[in-house]
Design an enzyme around this catalytic site. Structure first.
Site, PDB file in Angstrom:
ATOM      1  N   ASP A  53       4.377  -4.841   3.509  1.00 16.39           N
ATOM      2  CA  ASP A  53       5.494  -5.160   3.665  1.00 16.39           C
ATOM      3  C   ASP A  53       5.987  -6.585   4.285  1.00 16.39           C
ATOM      4  O   ASP A  53       6.796  -7.169   3.768  1.00 16.39           O
ATOM      5  CB  ASP A  53       6.298  -3.983   4.339  1.00 16.39           C
ATOM      6  CG  ASP A  53       5.874  -3.702   6.008  1.00 16.39           C
ATOM      7  OD1 ASP A  53       4.603  -4.439   5.943  1.00 16.39           O
ATOM      8  OD2 ASP A  53       5.971  -2.990   6.506  1.00 16.39           O
TER       9      ASP A  53
ATOM     10  N   HIS B 273       0.967  -1.230  -0.042  1.00 11.20           N
ATOM     11  CA  HIS B 273      -0.051   0.092   0.072  1.00 11.20           C
ATOM     12  C   HIS B 273       0.816   1.219   0.063  1.00 11.20           C
ATOM     13  O   HIS B 273       2.102   1.094   0.136  1.00 11.20           O
ATOM     14  CB  HIS B 273      -0.915  -0.033   1.115  1.00 11.20           C
ATOM     15  CG  HIS B 273      -0.163  -0.039   2.539  1.00 11.20           C
ATOM     16  ND1 HIS B 273       0.580   0.824   3.067  1.00 11.20           N
ATOM     17  CD2 HIS B 273      -0.006  -1.179   3.265  1.00 11.20           C
ATOM     18  CE1 HIS B 273       1.083   0.323   4.102  1.00 11.20           C
ATOM     19  NE2 HIS B 273       0.964  -0.906   4.296  1.00 11.20           N
TER      20      HIS B 273
END
Length: 420
Positions: A329, A52
Site C-alpha cells: 500500500d 498483497h
C-alpha cells in the site's frame, strides 16, 4: 528538457509521433483531439503493480480484549498451490528477509504471526489472477494459457506474504499450468525500490522521520479525531497509537469478518480518511523530491520497460509481454499521486495498478491505458484514458529517477550534515 531516453529510442519515438500526426490528422474532432480507432490498436505489453492479499495486522492495538487470529486462517486453498523458486535479481540465492524476522517476533492472540497472508488473502490474489486471465488470455489471445517464462517476468519484495500472494495470482492467471520454472525475483532489503526505502535513502528518512509521523497526529483535526477514537475504544491517551495502526487492524479484522471493537467499526470512515491525511502530511503531494525518492526508481523501471518495448533495436529476448510486481500500500499511494490518479482512499488488499501499452496498427503510434483496481484512469497530462505515450512519459518524467540520480538525491542531506 529532461533527457529521459537513449538517442535511439528518442529517434524511434520522434518517427512514431510524426507518423501519428500525418496518419491520424483526418480523425481530429472539433475539440482538437485525435479520434483513435480502438479496433486498430494492438496490445504489446502489460505491467501490473499489486498489493498483497489480506493478512493479519502488523501490530495489535493496546486493548485488553484482543482479536483471535487462529492458525486455521492460514489454510492454503488447493487451487492456489503452485511451485515457485525465489532468486535475487541476478538469479542467485534468495536474500535474507529482515522484515519477516521482525514479524515473527510478534505473535498475535490465537498463534499467528504479524503480517501473515491468510486464506482470504490467497483467495483474493487467485481472483485477481483469474481477472487477468480473463482480460489477457480469454478475451484477447495475448498471453499463453500456461505460464511461459519467455512471456512473463515476476518480481516481488522479499517479504513472505508478497511471495505467497504472487504464487496465488499466478495460479489464478495460468490455472496452475506451466511450460517452465516459475522464478520470482527479489532484492536485498537494503536496496529494494518496490517500496519507499527509508533505510537506504537518508534524505527520505530525514524528511519523513518518525517525528514527522508523530507531529501529524498533532495536526488540527487529526489530533481531535484521534483523541475521540482512542477514548471510544478505551485506549489510554499515553499509548502510542496513530491512524495507520488503527486502519491496519480495522481493515484486517473487517476483511476476515472477525469480531471487532464496536468503536473501531463506528469510526471506520474517519479512520481511513485520517490515515490518508496522515500519509499525505508525511509525504505531501507538492513535495516532488520526496515523491521522487519514494517511488522514482520504481517509476524508472516501469518507464524503462516501456521504452524497450517501443525501441526497434531491443532484442526480442530482452522484453516480456507481462511484468508483475508484488508491492505494498505504501508503494501504491505515492505511485498513484505521481500519476495524478490518487482517489484519497487507502489501497485495499489485492489492489492493482495495471499499465497497458498499445500500438496503432496503421499509424504505428503508441498509447498507454491505465487501470486501478479494474477501473479505467486518466493520468495527469493525458486527454483521456487512452494516453499517447509521449504525454504519459512526460507525466512520469517529473518523478522518475535513474539509479545515479536516486543515489545523489538520497545522499544530499547526509553529505550536508557530514560537511557541517
Amino acid at each position: 528538457a529532461r533527457v529521459w531516453a537513449p538517442v535511439g529510442v528518442l529517434t524511434s519515438l520522434a518517427y512514431c509521433l510524426h507518423q501519428r500526426r500525418v496518419a491520424l490528422a483526418e480523425l481530429q474532432g472539433a475539440d482538437g483531439r485525435h479520434r483513435v480507432e480502438r479496433n486498430l490498436l494492438e496490445l504489446k505489453m502489460v505491467q501490473v503493480v499489486f498489493r498483497h492479499g489480506a493478512r493479519s495486522p502488523l501490530k495489535p492495538l493496546p486493548q485488553e480484549e484482543q482479536v483471535q487470529w487462529n492458525l486455521q486462517l492460514l489454510e492454503v486453498p488447493p487451487q492456489t498451490q503452485f511451485d515457485y523458486t525465489v532468486t535475487n535479481l541476478a538469479g542467485g540465492p534468495k536474500p535474507h528477509s529482515p522484515y519477516d524476522s521482525e514479524y515473527q517476533e510478534t505473535i498475535l492472540k490465537g498463534g499467528m504471526f504479524a503480517g501473515q497472508l491468510t486464506k482470504v488473502g490467497m483467495q483474493q490474489m487467485f481472483a485477481l489472477g483469474e481477472r487477468l486471465r480473463k482480460n489477457y488470455v480469454e478475451n484477447i489471445p495475448f498471453l499463453s494459457p500456461t505460464f511461459n517464462p519467455q512471456e512473463v517476468f515476476v518480481r516481488s519484495t522479499n517479504i513472505y506474504r508478497n511471495l505467497e500472494s504472487t504464487r496465488c495470482l499466478l495460479a489464478g492467471l495460468f490455472q496452475r499450468q506451466t511450460e517452465g520454472p516459475i522464478v520470482i525475483h527479489t532484492d536485498e532489503a537494503s536496496s529494494e525500490v518496490l517500496y519507499p526505502n527509508y533505510q537506504n535513502c537518508w534524505s527520505l528518512r530525514q524528511r519523513t522521520s518518525r517525528g514527522r509521523r508523530q507531529s501529524a497526529s498533532l495536526q488540527p483535526g487529526i489530533s481531535e479525531d484521534l483523541k475521540k477514537v482512542k477514548e471510544g475504544m478505551g485506549i489510554d491517551s499515553s499509548q502510542e497509537v496513530d491512524f495507520f495502526s488503527l486502519l491496519d487492524n480495522m481493515a484486517a479484522e473487517e476483511v476476515h469478518s472477525l469480531p471487532s471493537c464496536p468503536a473501531l467499526k463506528r469510526f471506520a470512515w474517519m479512520i481511513e480518511q485520517r490515515a490518508v491525511d496522515t500519509a499525505l502530511y508525511v509525504l505531501p503531494r507538492e513535495d516532488r523530491e520526496s515523491l521522487q525518492m519514494a517511488v522514482g526508481p520504481f517509476l524508472h523501471i516501469l518507464e524503462d520497460n516501456l521504452l524497450k518495448a517501443v525501441d526497434l533495436a531491443t532484442p526480442p529476448g530482452k522484453i516480456r509481454k507481462l511484468y508483475l510486481y508484488a508491492a505494498h500500500d505504501v508503494t501504491l499511494i505515492p505511485l498513484l499521486i505521481t500519476l495524478g490518479i490518487f482517489d484519497h482512499k487507502w489501497p485495499p488488499f489485492a489492489a492493482d495498478l495495471t499499465m497497458e501499452l498499445y500500438q496503432h496498427q496503421e499509424s504505428k503510434e503508441w498509447f498507454v491505458q491505465l487501470y486501478y483496481h479494474g477501473k479505467e484512469q486518466v493520468p495527469r497530462g493525458c486527454p483521456d484514458g487512452l494516453c499517447p505515450l509521449d504525454k504519459f512519459l512526460n507525466t512520469m518524467s517529473l518523478y522518475t529517477l535513474n539509479p545515479e540520480k536516486y543515489h545523489t538525491l538520497c545522499s544530499q542531506t547526509q553529505a550536508m550534515e557530514l560537511g557541517n
